[in-house]
Design an enzyme around this catalytic site. Structure first.
Site, PDB file in Angstrom:
ATOM      1  N   ASP A 120       0.697  -0.531  -0.311  1.00  0.00           N
ATOM      2  CA  ASP A 120       0.194  -0.024   0.458  1.00  0.00           C
ATOM      3  C   ASP A 120       0.627   1.628  -0.046  1.00  0.00           C
ATOM      4  O   ASP A 120      -0.003   1.899  -0.154  1.00  0.00           O
ATOM      5  CB  ASP A 120      -1.360   0.107   0.922  1.00  0.00           C
ATOM      6  CG  ASP A 120      -0.152  -0.055   2.699  1.00  0.00           C
ATOM      7  OD1 ASP A 120       0.960  -0.206   2.616  1.00  0.00           O
ATOM      8  OD2 ASP A 120      -0.807   0.466   3.907  1.00  0.00           O
ATOM      9  N   GLU A 159      17.397  13.258   8.295  1.00  0.00           N
ATOM     10  CA  GLU A 159      16.923  13.808   6.881  1.00  0.00           C
ATOM     11  C   GLU A 159      18.060  15.135   7.127  1.00  0.00           C
ATOM     12  O   GLU A 159      19.004  15.628   6.633  1.00  0.00           O
ATOM     13  CB  GLU A 159      15.548  14.538   6.566  1.00  0.00           C
ATOM     14  CG  GLU A 159      14.334  13.806   6.335  1.00  0.00           C
ATOM     15  CD  GLU A 159      13.587  12.999   7.623  1.00  0.00           C
ATOM     16  OE1 GLU A 159      13.948  13.806   8.923  1.00  0.00           O
ATOM     17  OE2 GLU A 159      12.621  12.946   7.496  1.00  0.00           O
ATOM     18  N   SER A 177       9.951  22.082  13.174  1.00  0.00           N
ATOM     19  CA  SER A 177       8.870  22.299  13.890  1.00  0.00           C
ATOM     20  C   SER A 177       7.997  21.158  12.714  1.00  0.00           C
ATOM     21  O   SER A 177       7.951  21.471  11.589  1.00  0.00           O
ATOM     22  CB  SER A 177       8.382  22.808  14.590  1.00  0.00           C
ATOM     23  OG  SER A 177       7.911  24.116  13.472  1.00  0.00           O
ATOM     24  N   ALA A 178       6.759  20.754  13.163  1.00  0.00           N
ATOM     25  CA  ALA A 178       5.388  20.075  12.419  1.00  0.00           C
ATOM     26  C   ALA A 178       5.156  21.221  11.740  1.00  0.00           C
ATOM     27  O   ALA A 178       4.770  21.400  10.791  1.00  0.00           O
ATOM     28  CB  ALA A 178       4.769  19.111  13.222  1.00  0.00           C
ATOM     29  N   GLU A 179       4.904  22.151  12.669  1.00  0.00           N
ATOM     30  CA  GLU A 179       3.556  23.568  12.039  1.00  0.00           C
ATOM     31  C   GLU A 179       4.522  23.696  11.251  1.00  0.00           C
ATOM     32  O   GLU A 179       3.894  24.333  10.187  1.00  0.00           O
ATOM     33  CB  GLU A 179       3.836  24.708  13.241  1.00  0.00           C
ATOM     34  CG  GLU A 179       2.930  25.912  12.867  1.00  0.00           C
ATOM     35  CD  GLU A 179       2.204  26.637  14.597  1.00  0.00           C
ATOM     36  OE1 GLU A 179       2.051  27.649  14.328  1.00  0.00           O
ATOM     37  OE2 GLU A 179       2.576  25.997  15.536  1.00  0.00           O
ATOM     38  N   MET A 189      10.022  23.321   8.881  1.00  0.00           N
ATOM     39  CA  MET A 189      11.567  24.519   7.978  1.00  0.00           C
ATOM     40  C   MET A 189      12.826  24.019   9.423  1.00  0.00           C
ATOM     41  O   MET A 189      11.920  24.096  10.382  1.00  0.00           O
ATOM     42  CB  MET A 189      11.124  25.339   7.663  1.00  0.00           C
ATOM     43  CG  MET A 189      10.317  25.622   6.348  1.00  0.00           C
ATOM     44  SD  MET A 189      10.377  27.127   6.207  1.00  0.00           S
ATOM     45  CE  MET A 189       9.889  28.750   7.400  1.00  0.00           C
ATOM     46  N   SER A 190      13.919  23.579   9.310  1.00  0.00           N
ATOM     47  CA  SER A 190      14.735  24.329  10.007  1.00  0.00           C
ATOM     48  C   SER A 190      15.624  25.749   9.207  1.00  0.00           C
ATOM     49  O   SER A 190      15.825  25.631   8.217  1.00  0.00           O
ATOM     50  CB  SER A 190      15.166  22.967  10.873  1.00  0.00           C
ATOM     51  OG  SER A 190      15.688  22.410   9.700  1.00  0.00           O
ATOM     52  N   LYS A 192      15.795  25.695   5.662  1.00  0.00           N
ATOM     53  CA  LYS A 192      15.840  23.880   4.739  1.00  0.00           C
ATOM     54  C   LYS A 192      14.115  23.520   4.663  1.00  0.00           C
ATOM     55  O   LYS A 192      13.801  23.458   6.423  1.00  0.00           O
ATOM     56  CB  LYS A 192      16.959  22.941   5.426  1.00  0.00           C
ATOM     57  CG  LYS A 192      16.731  21.682   4.050  1.00  0.00           C
ATOM     58  CD  LYS A 192      17.910  21.130   4.752  1.00  0.00           C
ATOM     59  CE  LYS A 192      16.388  20.727   6.324  1.00  0.00           C
ATOM     60  NZ  LYS A 192      17.732  19.799   7.425  1.00  0.00           N
TER      61      LYS A 192
END
Length: 424
Positions: free
Chosen positions: A301, A342, A371-373, A376-377, A389
């Protein structure tokens, strides 16, 4: 440590081999049960040979040798099965150890306490931050985070879990990659996803397949035929005045019947289940393994099921009029505060492509964690410039004031990577 584990597994297998000598277990395998009966007969013959000089009973030394060889034959058959079973149990023990040794940051009236994950009860609240392993199944009551579920689901890409949404459930054994979350335990002890996996591994039973049943019947028929042949040899030998001892007849009978196949049949089935388990496939029975052997095409899947658990950077693709060295420097700087797999792989790739690459961390820079919000970092330099990025749509919105031609060129490269199945 590995040597101690191997030694313990060997001792347990030897012990199990003796326990499997019980008649109720031996009767499940007609061939080996027959060999076991021959061994018991030879024990009596050996004792009688020490007290009698009959040629039919034979000499003590010869009978003792045959008795030991027959006993070792039965014991080795049981030992092969015990070793195969021990491997499956070791997998379950590993999972159980992971569950019991995972620390949990329990919240009691707002105060944090460190306890074992096995002590958590349904309704308890616990805290997790970036890098923590989630100790139990639960629902988010506070926060938003990226979760690495590769160890459980095989999905290579992190998933976003947010309190108050329909994506607010987390699984014990997964890892938090960013942010801070508060989770309420949703399952009773022994009913978590990890517990169910352990139960599947331990419950992998020896259900015989149709082919195995047919082979067992065939072996039993051969055994009966050779038993008749061996028994009739004694009258013929007496008629021809040939001395033939009972030990020789039993030894001949064991050599004629398919002892090797009968002894290893159950071990082969369990070994197949263990081999599937090493590939992270839980086979609940030998029948499932046999069915898997007939599969020509397997449809899955999602790609994460068959790819490496963590995504890794594989290439730097600069925009027009941007040097590769400048891109690598910016990528590494924006990954210094990124603790996700990553982010770490970006630094590793830079060192691999440019062994002599030297990065001087800029003074006064403010690093921005992933952060998930924001997805980006990066970092804000003391000069006022910023480097980011992350996911392309987030970067595109952040850099919307940049040169449109450059953004269009980068978007074309992003599309090419995505069309090939990569993650830009």
């Amino acid at each position: 440590m590995e040597t101690n584990k191997a030694s313990l597994a060997f001792r347990q297998s030897v012990q199990a081999a003796f326990l499997k000598l019980h008649p109720t277990h031996m009767m499940q395998n007609p061939v080996m049960f027959t060999v076991g009966c021959g061994t018991l007969i030879m024990v009596g013959v050996t004792v009688l040979s020490a007290l009698s000089a009959s040629t039919f009973i034979g000499t003590f030394g010869y009978n003792l040798t045959i008795t030991l060889l027959l006993f070792l034959t039965v014991l080795l058959g049981n030992f092969a099965e015990a070793v195969a079973e021990a491997r499956g149990k070791a997998q379950a023990d590993t999972l159980r150890k992971t569950r019991s040794e995972t620390p949990a940051r329990l919240l009691v009236d707002g105060v944090e306490q460190t306890v074992s994950s096995s002590d958590l009860k349904k309704g308890d609240l616990f805290l997790c931050e970036a890098g923590d392993v989630i100790p139990a199944d639960g629902e988010l009551v506070e926060g938003l985070a990226a979760i690495d579920e590769a160890a459980i689901t095989g999905e290579s890409a992190p998933v976003i879990r947010e309190a108050g949404s329909d994506q607010n459930t987390v699984i014990g054994g997964t890892r938090v990659l960013s942010d801070r979350i508060v989770v309420r335990v949703s399952s009773h002890p022994g009913e978590s996803f990890l517990d169910k996996m352990i139960a599947l591994v331990e419950g992998a039973n020896r259900q015989k397949t149709p082919n195995e049943i047919a082979l067992t019947i065939l072996l039993a028929a051969f055994t009966l035929v050779f038993l008749i042949v061996t028994v009739t040899l004694k009258p013929f030998a007496d008629y021809l005045q040939i001395s033939l001892s009972l030990a020789a007849l039993i030894a001949l009978f064991v050599c004629l019947i398919p002892t090797t196949i009968g002894g290893l049949l159950s071990a082969i089935g369990i070994a197949g289940m263990d081999r599937a388990l090493k590939a992270n496939i839980i086979a609940k029975s030998g029948k499932a393994v046999e069915t898997a052997g007939d599969i020509d095409v397997l449809l899955l899947d999602k790609t994460g099921t068959i790819t490496i658990g963590n995504r890794k950077a594989t290439a730097f693709i600069p925009a027009p009029d941007v040097s590769l060295e400048l891109l690598i420097e910016a990528a590494v700087l924006s990954s210094l505060a990124d603790t996700t797999p990553e982010g770490k792989s970006v630094v590793e790739l830079a060192k691999k492509q440019k062994p002599n690459f030297q990065l001087n961390e800029p003074e006064g820079a403010a690093f921005i964690d992933f952060s998930a919000e924001t997805r980006m970092s990066g970092l804000d330099l003391a000069t006022g410039s910023s480097i980011r990025k992350g996911a392309w749509d987030a970067i595109k919105n952040w850099a919307s004031a940049s040169d449109a031609t450059t953004l269009n060129a980068v978007e074309q490269e992003v599309t090419k990577v995505a069309q090939k199945g990569g993650t830009p």
